[in-house]
Design a protein around this motif. Structure first.
Motif, PDB file in Angstrom:
ATOM      1  N   PHE A  84       2.910   3.068   3.225  1.00 28.09           N
ATOM      2  CA  PHE A  84       3.315   3.909   2.177  1.00 28.09           C
ATOM      3  C   PHE A  84       2.256   4.122   1.146  1.00 28.09           C
ATOM      4  CE2 PHE A  84       7.364   1.990   3.821  1.00 28.09           C
ATOM      5  CZ  PHE A  84       8.269   3.160   3.821  1.00 28.09           C
ATOM      6  N   ASN A  85       2.382   5.265   0.429  1.00 23.47           N
ATOM      7  CA  ASN A  85       1.311   5.677  -0.344  1.00 23.47           C
ATOM      8  C   ASN A  85       1.608   4.669  -1.773  1.00 23.47           C
ATOM      9  OD1 ASN A  85       3.321   6.787  -2.070  1.00 23.47           O
ATOM     10  ND2 ASN A  85       2.861   8.943  -1.073  1.00 23.47           N
ATOM     11  N   VAL A  86       0.443   4.825  -2.691  1.00 21.33           N
ATOM     12  CA  VAL A  86       0.638   3.852  -3.782  1.00 21.33           C
ATOM     13  C   VAL A  86       1.679   4.258  -4.619  1.00 21.33           C
ATOM     14  CG1 VAL A  86      -0.665   3.148  -5.897  1.00 21.33           C
ATOM     15  CG2 VAL A  86      -1.933   3.650  -3.992  1.00 21.33           C
ATOM     16  N   ALA A  87       2.062   5.519  -4.932  1.00 21.48           N
ATOM     17  CA  ALA A  87       3.131   5.691  -5.965  1.00 21.48           C
ATOM     18  C   ALA A  87       4.565   5.245  -5.261  1.00 21.48           C
ATOM     19  CB  ALA A  87       3.433   7.255  -6.031  1.00 21.48           C
ATOM     20  N   THR A  88       4.648   5.303  -3.940  1.00 18.16           N
ATOM     21  CA  THR A  88       6.130   4.933  -3.412  1.00 18.16           C
ATOM     22  C   THR A  88       5.922   3.454  -3.261  1.00 18.16           C
ATOM     23  OG1 THR A  88       6.309   6.507  -1.880  1.00 18.16           O
ATOM     24  CG2 THR A  88       7.434   4.966  -1.191  1.00 18.16           C
ATOM     25  N   SER A  89       4.992   2.699  -2.933  1.00 18.62           N
ATOM     26  CA  SER A  89       4.776   1.175  -3.088  1.00 18.62           C
ATOM     27  C   SER A  89       4.945   0.855  -4.458  1.00 18.62           C
ATOM     28  CB  SER A  89       3.475   0.998  -2.739  1.00 18.62           C
ATOM     29  OG  SER A  89       3.344   1.190  -1.381  1.00 18.62           O
ATOM     30  N   SER A 105       6.742   2.271  -6.976  1.00 20.08           N
ATOM     31  CA  SER A 105       8.039   2.595  -7.494  1.00 20.08           C
ATOM     32  C   SER A 105       9.128   1.458  -6.685  1.00 20.08           C
ATOM     33  CB  SER A 105       8.567   4.160  -7.020  1.00 20.08           C
ATOM     34  OG  SER A 105       7.771   4.943  -7.511  1.00 20.08           O
ATOM     35  N   ALA A 106       8.911   1.373  -5.264  1.00 18.15           N
ATOM     36  CA  ALA A 106       9.721   0.352  -4.503  1.00 18.15           C
ATOM     37  C   ALA A 106       9.498  -0.979  -5.216  1.00 18.15           C
ATOM     38  CB  ALA A 106       9.301   0.243  -3.252  1.00 18.15           C
ATOM     39  N   GLY A 107       8.295  -1.327  -5.579  1.00 16.42           N
ATOM     40  CA  GLY A 107       8.130  -2.811  -6.388  1.00 16.42           C
ATOM     41  C   GLY A 107       8.787  -2.863  -7.652  1.00 16.42           C
ATOM     42  N   ALA A 108       8.976  -1.717  -8.412  1.00 13.19           N
ATOM     43  CA  ALA A 108       9.649  -1.733  -9.503  1.00 13.19           C
ATOM     44  C   ALA A 108      11.195  -1.667  -9.530  1.00 13.19           C
ATOM     45  CB  ALA A 108       9.421  -0.160 -10.540  1.00 13.19           C
ATOM     46  N   VAL A 109      11.772  -1.074  -8.541  1.00 11.58           N
ATOM     47  CA  VAL A 109      13.258  -1.316  -7.993  1.00 11.58           C
ATOM     48  C   VAL A 109      13.240  -2.648  -7.807  1.00 11.58           C
ATOM     49  CG1 VAL A 109      14.695  -0.421  -6.362  1.00 11.58           C
ATOM     50  CG2 VAL A 109      13.428   1.141  -7.395  1.00 11.58           C
ATOM     51  N   ALA A 115      14.882 -12.447  -1.350  1.00 11.91           N
ATOM     52  CA  ALA A 115      13.427 -12.448  -2.016  1.00 11.91           C
ATOM     53  C   ALA A 115      12.269 -13.383  -1.602  1.00 11.91           C
ATOM     54  CB  ALA A 115      13.787 -11.970  -3.414  1.00 11.91           C
ATOM     55  N   VAL A 116      13.036 -14.551  -1.700  1.00 18.02           N
ATOM     56  CA  VAL A 116      12.253 -15.613  -1.617  1.00 18.02           C
ATOM     57  C   VAL A 116      11.803 -15.732  -0.002  1.00 18.02           C
ATOM     58  CG1 VAL A 116      12.266 -18.412  -1.346  1.00 18.02           C
ATOM     59  CG2 VAL A 116      13.417 -17.239  -3.392  1.00 18.02           C
ATOM     60  N   VAL A 117      12.493 -15.439   0.767  1.00 10.65           N
ATOM     61  CA  VAL A 117      12.002 -15.391   2.536  1.00 10.65           C
ATOM     62  C   VAL A 117      11.226 -14.468   2.500  1.00 10.65           C
ATOM     63  CG1 VAL A 117      13.231 -14.817   4.575  1.00 10.65           C
ATOM     64  CG2 VAL A 117      14.609 -16.238   3.177  1.00 10.65           C
ATOM     65  N   LEU A 118      11.140 -13.415   2.060  1.00 10.70           N
ATOM     66  CA  LEU A 118      10.356 -12.273   2.397  1.00 10.70           C
ATOM     67  C   LEU A 118       8.909 -12.690   1.614  1.00 10.70           C
ATOM     68  CD1 LEU A 118      12.801  -9.155   1.819  1.00 10.70           C
ATOM     69  CD2 LEU A 118      11.559  -9.784   3.741  1.00 10.70           C
ATOM     70  N   LEU A 119       8.922 -13.152   0.313  1.00 11.52           N
ATOM     71  CA  LEU A 119       7.665 -13.504  -0.419  1.00 11.52           C
ATOM     72  C   LEU A 119       7.108 -14.609   0.198  1.00 11.52           C
ATOM     73  CD1 LEU A 119       6.006 -13.627  -2.775  1.00 11.52           C
ATOM     74  CD2 LEU A 119       7.385 -15.402  -3.745  1.00 11.52           C
ATOM     75  N   THR A 154       1.140  -5.256  -0.338  1.00  7.92           N
ATOM     76  CA  THR A 154       1.600  -3.930  -1.123  1.00  7.92           C
ATOM     77  C   THR A 154       3.005  -3.380  -0.708  1.00  7.92           C
ATOM     78  OG1 THR A 154       0.386  -2.457   0.567  1.00  7.92           O
ATOM     79  CG2 THR A 154      -0.987  -3.337  -1.201  1.00  7.92           C
ATOM     80  N   ALA A 155       3.390  -3.737   0.394  1.00  8.62           N
ATOM     81  CA  ALA A 155       4.887  -3.459   0.814  1.00  8.62           C
ATOM     82  C   ALA A 155       5.846  -4.180   0.408  1.00  8.62           C
ATOM     83  CB  ALA A 155       4.635  -3.069   2.375  1.00  8.62           C
ATOM     84  N   LEU A 156       5.771  -5.380  -0.276  1.00  9.16           N
ATOM     85  CA  LEU A 156       6.728  -6.556  -0.638  1.00  9.16           C
ATOM     86  C   LEU A 156       7.606  -5.909  -1.217  1.00  9.16           C
ATOM     87  CD1 LEU A 156       7.628  -9.399  -0.456  1.00  9.16           C
ATOM     88  CD2 LEU A 156       6.126  -9.662  -2.533  1.00  9.16           C
ATOM     89  N   GLY A 157       7.336  -4.905  -2.082  1.00  7.44           N
ATOM     90  CA  GLY A 157       8.601  -4.224  -2.995  1.00  7.44           C
ATOM     91  C   GLY A 157       9.433  -3.337  -2.025  1.00  7.44           C
ATOM     92  N   VAL A 158       8.782  -2.776  -1.071  1.00  8.87           N
ATOM     93  CA  VAL A 158       9.486  -2.087  -0.082  1.00  8.87           C
ATOM     94  C   VAL A 158      10.399  -2.897   0.737  1.00  8.87           C
ATOM     95  CG1 VAL A 158       9.467  -0.593   1.942  1.00  8.87           C
ATOM     96  CG2 VAL A 158       7.937  -0.240   0.040  1.00  8.87           C
ATOM     97  N   ASN A 159       9.983  -4.149   1.278  1.00 12.34           N
ATOM     98  CA  ASN A 159      10.756  -4.858   2.296  1.00 12.34           C
ATOM     99  C   ASN A 159      11.831  -5.524   1.229  1.00 12.34           C
ATOM    100  OD1 ASN A 159       9.332  -4.897   4.522  1.00 12.34           O
ATOM    101  ND2 ASN A 159       7.515  -5.979   3.949  1.00 12.34           N
ATOM    102  N   VAL A 160      11.483  -6.079  -0.092  1.00 14.31           N
ATOM    103  CA  VAL A 160      12.787  -6.564  -0.627  1.00 14.31           C
ATOM    104  C   VAL A 160      13.868  -5.615  -1.043  1.00 14.31           C
ATOM    105  CG1 VAL A 160      13.381  -7.518  -3.019  1.00 14.31           C
ATOM    106  CG2 VAL A 160      11.166  -8.320  -2.010  1.00 14.31           C
ATOM    107  N   THR A 161      13.435  -4.239  -1.196  1.00 16.25           N
ATOM    108  CA  THR A 161      14.367  -3.222  -1.423  1.00 16.25           C
ATOM    109  C   THR A 161      15.151  -3.154  -0.124  1.00 16.25           C
ATOM    110  OG1 THR A 161      13.023  -2.128  -2.930  1.00 16.25           O
ATOM    111  CG2 THR A 161      14.735  -0.527  -1.956  1.00 16.25           C
ATOM    112  N   ILE A 162      14.699  -2.782   1.003  1.00 16.54           N
ATOM    113  CA  ILE A 162      15.442  -2.290   2.157  1.00 16.54           C
ATOM    114  C   ILE A 162      15.968  -3.680   2.882  1.00 16.54           C
ATOM    115  CG2 ILE A 162      14.079  -0.405   2.642  1.00 16.54           C
ATOM    116  CD1 ILE A 162      12.599  -1.477   4.912  1.00 16.54           C
ATOM    117  N   MET A 163      15.143  -4.673   2.820  1.00 15.82           N
ATOM    118  CA  MET A 163      15.836  -5.878   3.733  1.00 15.82           C
ATOM    119  C   MET A 163      16.487  -6.806   2.677  1.00 15.82           C
ATOM    120  SD  MET A 163      12.636  -6.761   6.137  1.00 15.82           S
ATOM    121  CE  MET A 163      13.533  -8.246   6.759  1.00 15.82           C
TER     122      MET A 163
END
Length: 338
Positions: free
Chosen positions: A8-13, A15-19, A88-92, A104-113
């Motif tokens: 993912f590009n920076v903006a999406t990463s 944004s997903a991190g913020a969500v 969130a703890v598991v993914l972290l 950098t994809a941690l926010g995406v992973n927490v969001t979708i998983m």
């Protein structure tokens, strides 16, 4: 379905991190309604169990494997707010210690998983238990909730990649591929979730958050025809004496350690659904190097030549401690669930 760095590009990463951060913050407050001194240890156990079972990839198609995501399972056992915290703890821990899922994809992973699987799974579970009552209804609802949560997560990944992925894709083709393979994975997820929830219902029904509403109010009718509604007792069955909680938790930890320490040696080595689709659809090469990819525990010990079972046991310990600490910090300190 752990998303690596580079997809993912920076903006999406960002944004997903913020969500993801906002979702976790809301769940830290909401978990107070679900956790008390008695149930907080259960959250640590559930998180550790999900970590262990995620190591157990199972074959779903020629050359493709899948593994438990766990959001629906966590929501049903400990509640949706606490379920997100567990995920969130598991993914972290997976991202930081085992290089499984990009930093950098941690926010995406927490969001979708985390967020998506918990929300989708819990919504389906509540709908089904609205008309399917009893322990059998809860178990069936758990299966359907888990089944739906996996392709839901896959389709949200496809949407995000279409918006901010680092490679052009045919959104229709990727959605069909992701949805198809993750529907198969969802069947496995449903079986694992139903078996786990059914097992806990059989021995400690009071510890299944999703079963708390099973008991219906008792309606008493007098000789004059007047009706009186009496509040139902605690759901499913009266809670066993508090002293019996420790054996259950110790037994759960033992099962979790066996799964991570022994059964993990027999996990399928085939790429999981996301890896297979990424390779087939031409965006697998976008994956970047993990910042901690050289650590001994990376790839569950393969980098440091640590047996996968030993790495799994270490991971279970880390998740159990961190998730347990988070749950105790977030619990209702009055000792009564709100």
């Amino acid at each position: 379905m752990h998303v690596p760095d580079g997809f993912f590009n920076v903006a999406t990463s960002v944004s997903a991190g913020a969500v993801a951060a906002a979702g976790v913050a809301v769940c830290l407050r909401g978990a107070r309604r679900e956790l008390d001194d008695r149930t907080a240890p259960m959250a640590g156990l559930v998180a550790a169990f999900i970590f262990a079972v995620q190591m157990l990839n199972f074959p779903v198609a020629a050359g493709t494997s899948g593994h438990l995501l766990g959001g629906a399972l966590a929501a049903i056992l400990v509640g949706p707010y606490t379920g997100v915290l567990c995920m969130a703890v598991v993914l972290l821990v997976q991202a930081v210690f085992f290089a499984d899922g990009g930093l950098t994809a941690l926010g995406v992973n927490v969001t979708i998983m985390g967020l998506v699987t918990v929300l989708a799974g819990w919504a389906v579970f509540r709908v089904v238990t609205g008309f399917a009552r009893g322990k059998g209804g809860v178990t069936a609802a758990a299966f359907l909730a888990a089944l739906v949560s996996v392709p839901a997560s896959a389709l949200v990944f496809t949407l995000l990649f279409w918006i901010g992925g680092t490679a052009p894709i045919s959104v229709g083709a990727v959605a069909a591929a992701m949805g198809g393979v993750h529907l198969l994975i969802g069947i496995g997820e449903g079986v694992i979730t139903a078996v786990t929830v059914g097992a806990v219902l059989a021995v400690r029904p009071d510890l299944v958050y999703g079963a708390r509403d099973l008991a219906k109010p008792l309606v008493l009718r007098g000789a004059d025809g007047e009706s009186t509604t009496v509040a139902a007792p605690e759901p499913v069955a009266a809670a066993p004496a508090g002293g019996r909680l420790k054996p259950f938790l110790l037994g759960g930890v033992g099962v979790t350690l066996v799964l991570a320490g022994l059964v993990s040696f027999f996990a399928s080595p085939d790429p999981d659904g996301l890896e297979a689709v990424a390779e087939n659809q031409g965006f697998g090469g976008q994956a970047g190097e993990h910042a901690f990819g050289g650590w001994a525990l990376a790839d569950y010990g393969e980098v440091g030549r640590i047996p996968v079972g030993i790495a799994g046991i270490i991971g279970v310990g880390l998740v159990l401690l961190i998730a347990g600490a988070v749950a105790f910090a977030a619990r209702n300190r009055d000792g009564v669930r709100a």
